[in-house]
Design an enzyme around this catalytic site. Structure first.
Site, mmCIF file in Angstrom:
data_model
loop_
_atom_site.group_PDB
_atom_site.id
_atom_site.type_symbol
_atom_site.label_atom_id
_atom_site.label_comp_id
_atom_site.label_asym_id
_atom_site.label_seq_id
_atom_site.Cartn_x
_atom_site.Cartn_y
_atom_site.Cartn_z
ATOM 1 N N ALA A 54 -1.599 -8.733 -12.610
ATOM 2 C CA ALA A 54 -2.181 -9.738 -13.494
ATOM 3 C C ALA A 54 -1.805 -11.108 -12.936
ATOM 4 O O ALA A 54 -0.820 -11.242 -12.203
ATOM 5 C CB ALA A 54 -1.638 -9.554 -14.900
ATOM 6 N N GLY A 60 -0.543 -4.944 -12.567
ATOM 7 C CA GLY A 60 -1.910 -4.659 -13.009
ATOM 8 C C GLY A 60 -2.788 -4.115 -11.898
ATOM 9 O O GLY A 60 -3.772 -3.414 -12.176
ATOM 10 N N GLU A 72 -2.059 -0.539 -11.929
ATOM 11 C CA GLU A 72 -2.624 -0.005 -13.176
ATOM 12 C C GLU A 72 -4.143 0.114 -13.082
ATOM 13 O O GLU A 72 -4.736 1.086 -13.560
ATOM 14 C CB GLU A 72 -2.216 -0.902 -14.340
ATOM 15 C CG GLU A 72 -0.718 -0.826 -14.613
ATOM 16 C CD GLU A 72 -0.239 -1.912 -15.562
ATOM 17 O OE1 GLU A 72 -0.393 -3.104 -15.235
ATOM 18 O OE2 GLU A 72 0.287 -1.567 -16.632
ATOM 19 N N GLU A 86 6.845 -5.550 -12.892
ATOM 20 C CA GLU A 86 6.881 -6.462 -14.043
ATOM 21 C C GLU A 86 8.300 -6.748 -14.522
ATOM 22 O O GLU A 86 8.613 -7.845 -14.983
ATOM 23 C CB GLU A 86 6.055 -5.882 -15.210
ATOM 24 C CG GLU A 86 4.557 -5.874 -14.976
ATOM 25 C CD GLU A 86 4.023 -4.626 -14.296
ATOM 26 O OE1 GLU A 86 4.829 -3.859 -13.707
ATOM 27 O OE2 GLU A 86 2.801 -4.402 -14.349
#
Ligand code: CAA
Length: 258
Positions: free
Chosen positions: A65, A109, A112, A132
């Site tokens: 992200a 992300g 993911e 993260e």
């Protein structure tokens, strides 16, 4: 449709989406995730497309992200907007078969997102991780759940608690990726596999995908029951008749997608 953060093209019956924010290692900002969703919608609606490949650059599939975008978000910002939003899940909900072709970093992300595809083909340069924890948060796009289902509790726990990256060979050993190929051949191989899938009966492929996905959501007994029902329903299709007739007649089937 014109996009700023992704490239969208077709290779025969395959839709190819390339994440394209090279300066930010394809960090998944809101615009990119929105555009990815629009491109997926376009391919889902196009009956000429039988499979979708999502890839990044040689250096990064996606480094997560967009940290700079989300750094200042408050609890109320993320709660009220339901960040990470449903937009991220669109890949997981796609009905057509999807392949993530991963070279370089697939972190946070990015890892993911790759796990939301039906399977991951990795270049020998790929690196996967959920870092993260090292920036004061935890995976927020399904990482703690999907990674654990892919690689089991012990390795998922180690990766999520330490942020350690694994290379392509380790990712293959632990079942995160289906196969590792030389980086120079990644796109060609992913398109080849996608073309193979797209050459088959689209409704039967969709049913097979639905049945495998049920394994993640149900008990074994329920999953086997669901599989049997879907298996039975293939016998209601013209393509099952064609496929089995073609085998008996020693010829190639001509799928009608019905
Ligand atoms: N968000 C925003 N920008 C990012 C980014 C990210 N996730 N990852 C890299 N970038 C940017 C860098 O800030 C840098 O930009 P500038 O040139 O403007 O400084 C550029 O991309 C190149 O990155 P580096 O200079 O850091 O490149 P490197 O080769 O030295 O390191 C890296 C590569 C190890 C991938 C490193 O960039 C890194 O650690 N990135 C962050 C990885 C991360 O923590 N991801 C998780 C994000 S949180 C998340 O994803 C939450 C969730 O579950 C959805």
């Amino acid at each position: 449709m014109s996009y700023e953060t992704i490239l969208v093209e077709t290779r025969g019956p395959v839709g190819l989406i390339t994440l394209n924010r090279p300066k930010a290692l394809n960090a998944l900002c809101d615009q990119l995730v929105t555009e990815l969703g629009q491109a997926l919608d376009g391919f889902e609606a196009d009956s000429a497309i039988g499979a979708i490949v999502i890839t990044g650059s040689e250096r990064a599939f996606a480094a997560g992200a967009d940290i700079k975008e989300m750094a200042g978000f408050t609890y109320m910002d993320v709660y009220t907007s339901n960040f990470i939003t449903a937009k991220w899940e669109q890949l997981a909900k796609c009905r057509k078969p999807t392949i993530a072709a991963v070279a370089g970093f697939a972190l946070g992300g990015g890892c993911e997102l790759a796990m939301m595809a039906d399977f991951i083909l990795a270049a020998d340069t790929a690196k996967f991780g959920q870092p993260e924890i090292t920036i004061g948060t935890i995976p927020g796009a399904g990482g703690t759940q999907r990674l654990t289902r892919f690689v089991g509790k012990s390795k998922a726990m180690e990766m999520v608690l330490t942020g350690r990256m694994i290379d392509a060979a380790e990712a293959e050993r632990c079942g995160l990726v289906s196969r590792v190929v030389p980086a120079a051949e990644l796109i060609e191989e992913a398109v080849k596999v996608a073309t193979k899938i797209a050459s088959l009966s689209q409704p039967i492929v969709a049913m097979a995908k639905e049945a495998v996905n049920a394994a993640y959501e149900t008990t074994l007994a329920e999953g086997v029951h669901f599989e049997r029902r879907v298996f039975h329903s293939t016998f209601a299709t013209e393509d099952q008749k064609e496929g089995m007739a073609a085998f008996a007649e020693k010829r190639q089937p001509v799928w009608k997608n019905r």
